[in-house]
Design a protein around this motif. Structure first.
Motif, short mmCIF file in Angstrom:
data_model
loop_
_atom_site.label_atom_id
_atom_site.label_comp_id
_atom_site.label_asym_id
_atom_site.label_seq_id
_atom_site.Cartn_x
_atom_site.Cartn_y
_atom_site.Cartn_z
N ARG A 122 -6.72 4.25 -3.15
CA ARG A 122 -6.38 3.61 -2.09
C ARG A 122 -5.37 2.48 -2.61
N ALA A 123 -5.70 1.97 -3.79
CA ALA A 123 -4.86 1.00 -4.54
C ALA A 123 -3.54 1.56 -4.77
N GLY A 124 -3.45 2.64 -5.21
CA GLY A 124 -2.37 3.58 -5.60
C GLY A 124 -2.60 5.00 -5.89
N ALA A 298 -1.67 -4.20 -7.32
CA ALA A 298 -1.88 -3.39 -6.22
C ALA A 298 -1.52 -4.29 -4.88
N GLY A 299 -1.73 -5.59 -4.94
CA GLY A 299 -1.43 -6.45 -3.70
C GLY A 299 0.29 -6.18 -3.50
N ARG A 302 0.87 -2.93 -1.81
CA ARG A 302 0.22 -2.75 -0.63
C ARG A 302 1.33 -3.48 0.53
N GLU A 303 1.70 -4.59 -0.20
CA GLU A 303 2.83 -5.55 0.91
C GLU A 303 4.23 -4.91 0.88
#
Lengths: 345, 345
Positions: A122-124, A298-299, A302-303
């Motif tokens: 889900r992070a990448g 990862a943040g 996501r952003e």
């Protein structure tokens, strides 16, 4: 079901200059089952990196060379298909040093050295875990942040800008408030790092004059140079550095296939004049801090503040010729070899 | 008494390779008296330094080049012979950028840039104030302490070991608890740094194999290399450095008279493998902290824990040929030109 077979690529001989077919040996053996505490991983994607060329050489380096007859070392991602270890369950997505082979079998005492770790898709994506969230991303992150120590408003130059490490370095430096100028080969890569990744400018070393490009795009000089290439480009950047500049020596892809001695940076006395620093880094030193860096990056993914591009080639058999793309600059984005489809998806 | 005359040595033309007589012009002019706030200094000793060769070149560096027709720049020590400035009294012993001339006249607004400062001859002799307590000493002190950051038990290698900077670096590193190995030219210098200065060993680069010497005398590898010479010796030391080694780039005397491009350190990728650092330094950056370093070193001199050796040549007219001693390694100790006797002594 019959025992599956494991196709492998082994180092047959040490190359002189660019690797050729004569340096590789293809082998096939039955897949073995893990012993007590062991884990069996099915390889999905392998990371193809400039550092591989160094691992093929004999002699002392930051990591032992791959032995003749051994499966070629490679980082990769895959699925656990058998496990006698409570830390890994069948179906887990993992990353680690899988080697250029379809299945990687680890004894319990090999897990740590292989860096086998679960990853969160889900992070990448799979390939992002070999790029921004993998070794190249970690290399860019710790090289820039720990050695470069960027301050907002400074000018950061990165060579190999469209490559795996360069993407991360440039985007991260932008996030940290720096002016970022890439150096890459060809207009397509240069356009991409500016338009898609948000670099302030990119100099096409194949098509133009790097010195003139630096003058134009770094009017305040260069505070940080993240060097992936060495050679003439390093020499040219050295003429444009500021006082107290930091040069991160991450690699020197222009020199890896030399059959003559490495070209030393003849403008190194610019370090003296400018009280500047040139420092080498090896990503493995930062292993304890990967989780923190991965969480941060990862943040950004996501952003939507960070993007990635992977150049995926399919087929284990294509490993030898695909590796060469790194050295002629043919790859566009992180070079990845897809070994199998993800049946579990 | 008639007006005294000031004999001077001026830069007549920029050298290509080693300076020759054609690069110098001897001039004589009457000594002028200081204006309001100004100071007149009679030169006693001048410091002859490798850096002078760089100042003779055109182009951007850490300090502007000496202009054609200007008095050659040189640090020196002397006596104040006339003063309209409350900070300086006639008879004061001073150090500063006096130039290659018998008398140095400073307007008030030039004093700071010339670094004119009173010196205490109880802390060190005239020539020691150009050596351990002067620029070379400060260079060695801050290069070693600030950039090298020596820890007790580490191995420090210093080239130009018998020279002005090298003496200080080696002795200071011993005081800080390091193993110290010098590199110098010829058995006399090597013997001197071991017997008189207490280095653990010294490698004669003229008479032997530097690589073998490093292997023998640095069994634990090299943690700090203080480089005054560049060229082949730098390359050789790079093959022996430890993880996290620090290389201080102080100078590159082997390269200063090149008529071909500077030889870059072709083993610079050892920085990467060893996560090591190469950093340049310019002593002037530490001017605010000279007093602290001078006090510390004067203490070592007083306690007999540090010694110095100066190679004194007499006569302003001998400046051109004396300077060349630096580049053929003929000087033994800090090279100093005595311009006059100290009448006030």
């Amino acid at each position: 079901m019959s025992t599956p077979m494991n196709h492998q690529v082994r180092l047959a001989a040490r190359p002189v200059g660019l690797p050729t077919d004569a340096n590789w040996q293809f082998t096939t053996e039955p897949v073995a089952q893990p012993g007590p505490g062991g884990v069996l991983v099915k390889t999905l994607y392998l990371s193809l990196d400039p550092a591989m060329r160094g691992w093929m050489n004999e002699g002392k380096s930051y990591i032992p060379p791959v032995g003749i007859g051994e499966v070629m070392r490679a980082g990769g991602v895959g699925r656990v298909v058998a496990s006698n270890n409570p830390a890994f369950a069948v179906g887990d997505a993992v990353t680690g040093s899988l080697g250029v082979q379809e299945y990687a079998l680890f004894a319990e005492n090999e897990l740590r050295r292989a860096g086998l770790a679960r990853i969160d898709l889900r992070a990448g994506s799979w390939t992002q875990w070999l790029n921004v969230l993998g070794m190249p991303g970690m290399t860019g992150y710790f090289g820039l942040m720990d050695i470069g120590q960027p301050k907002a408003g400074e000018t950061v130059v990165v060579s190999g800008a469209a490559g795996a490490v360069g993407q991360t370095v440039g985007q991260l430096a932008k996030i940290k408030g720096c002016r970022v100028v890439g150096i890459a080969g060809g207009p397509a890569k240069c356009e991409w790092v500016v338009r898609e990744l948000g670099f302030d400018a990119c100099i096409d070393y194949k098509g133009g004059d790097v010195r003139a490009g630096l003058k134009e795009h770094c009017p305040q000089g260069v505070d940080i140079y993240f060097d992936n290439v060495g050679g003439d480009i390093l020499d040219t950047v050295l003429t444009r550095i500021n006082r107290k500049a930091r040069i991160i020596i991450c690699g020197a892809i222009s020199q890896y296939n030399n059959t003559t001695p490495v070209a030393g940076p003849k403008n190194y006395l610019s370090l003296l004049v400018n009280r500047a620093r040139m420092e080498g880094m090896v990503v493995f030193d930062y292993a304890d801090r990967y989780p923190q860096a991965i969480a941060e990056m990862a943040g950004y993914l996501r952003e939507g503040r960070m993007r990635s591009r992977e150049d995926v080639v399919r087929g284990l058999d294509n490993f030898p010729k695909t590796l060469l793309k790194l050295f002629n600059g043919e790859n566009f984005g992180k070079l990845v070899l897809q070994v199998a489809d993800d049946d579990a998806a």
